[in-house]
Design an enzyme around this catalytic site. Sequence first.
Site, PDB file in Angstrom:
ATOM      1  N   CYS A  77       0.864  -1.182   0.000  1.00 28.01           N
ATOM      2  CA  CYS A  77       0.000   0.000   0.000  1.00 28.01           C
ATOM      3  C   CYS A  77       0.899   1.230   0.000  1.00 28.01           C
ATOM      4  CB  CYS A  77      -0.858  -0.022   1.266  1.00 28.01           C
ATOM      5  SG  CYS A  77      -1.897   1.432   1.463  1.00 28.01           S
ATOM      6  N   CYS A 203      -0.916   3.569  -6.854  1.00 27.14           N
ATOM      7  CA  CYS A 203      -1.805   2.960  -5.847  1.00 27.14           C
ATOM      8  C   CYS A 203      -2.043   1.538  -6.309  1.00 27.14           C
ATOM      9  CB  CYS A 203      -3.124   3.737  -5.768  1.00 27.14           C
ATOM     10  SG  CYS A 203      -4.426   2.886  -4.829  1.00 27.14           S
TER      11      CYS A 203
HETATM   12  N1  DGL Z   1      -4.018   0.597  -2.237  1.00 23.21           N
HETATM   13  C1  DGL Z   1      -3.572   1.688  -1.478  1.00 23.21           C
HETATM   14  C2  DGL Z   1      -2.345   2.379  -2.032  1.00 23.21           C
HETATM   15  O1  DGL Z   1      -1.554   1.761  -2.721  1.00 23.21           O
HETATM   16  C3  DGL Z   1      -4.542   2.633  -0.823  1.00 23.21           C
HETATM   17  C4  DGL Z   1      -5.902   2.822  -1.352  1.00 23.21           C
HETATM   18  C5  DGL Z   1      -6.788   3.487  -0.310  1.00 23.21           C
HETATM   19  O2  DGL Z   1      -7.124   2.814   0.653  1.00 23.21           O
HETATM   20  O3  DGL Z   1      -7.105   4.675  -0.461  1.00 23.21           O
HETATM   21  O4  DGL Z   1      -2.130   3.532  -1.771  1.00 23.21           O
END
Ligand code: DGL
Length: 290
Positions: A77, A203
């Site tokens: 993440c 993301c």
């Molecule tokens: N998948 C996550 C990232 O790479 C975060 C997405 C979220 O929860 O806003 O930042």
Amino acid sequence: MTEAQQLPIGVFDSGVGGLSVLRALRAALPHERFVYLADSAHAPYGERGDAYVGARTHAITRYLLEQHHIKALVVACNTATAAAIHEVRASHLDLPLVGLEPAIKPALAVTRTGRVGVIGTRGTLTSAKFGKLLGSLAEQAQFVVQPCDGLAHAIERSVARPAPVLGAPVGATETGALCERYLQAMGDFGTAPGQIDTLVLGCTHYIFVAHELRALVGPHVQFIETGEPVARQTRRLLETAGLLATPDGAPATDVSRTRLLTTGPVAMLQAAAERWLGLPADCCETVSVP
Ligand code: DGL
């Protein structure tokens, strides 16, 4: 194989987005066991602020260490990495730890027009960590940075719906409409001078709308994501620490090596695991991580 080598690797994300990283990890490290945690009850992280995301990251790290005895952790993440990886590293000095950040450096090797688009959450793209990275490369290309509020959350919600009908307009789905809005705000995409020819997916959720992004930017724009480099980095860390699992006789495709946990509804994780990783529903369970 030693007992330590047999322990699982922990992987977590705010939700199902990190499954894109898990997919690359499973492909690159076929003898490893994985425990994936989707913090879907607390997603999205992107618009919540560092204190909240930092507290969740610490709670999940503790949970994976105490309940699942992980030998390494991949923070799949970008938002949690930006908010908290330094603190996690400082409080778990012996834990091999891999974080994610938007791959803007690799994008420099790809762009020909010198205009690079970066999409990610507001948390990631306004973080000091990303600001520093961007500042260090700002002279080498023009970066067009676009926070995509609501997109990760819409991708989470889309999992429960049937896949979009082939040939339907991109803007017909909630995720497609958001992609359209944000990409339009970034300017022209393409390979002509002045156009954005490289798009960094900052993301982990966004690779799951790659077909919608592709329909909007055309066939020649390069997408840069982080799954494979992260898997290579994880392998390097495990090797250095003497923790890499060795073949144990079970087939590399054995699904029992992977456990998928969620703090939210199990049906959503099951649908995502099946759709994106081809994993069966019984790999998934709901857990509580206060
Ligand atoms: N998948 C996550 C990232 O790479 C975060 C997405 C979220 O929860 O806003 O930042």
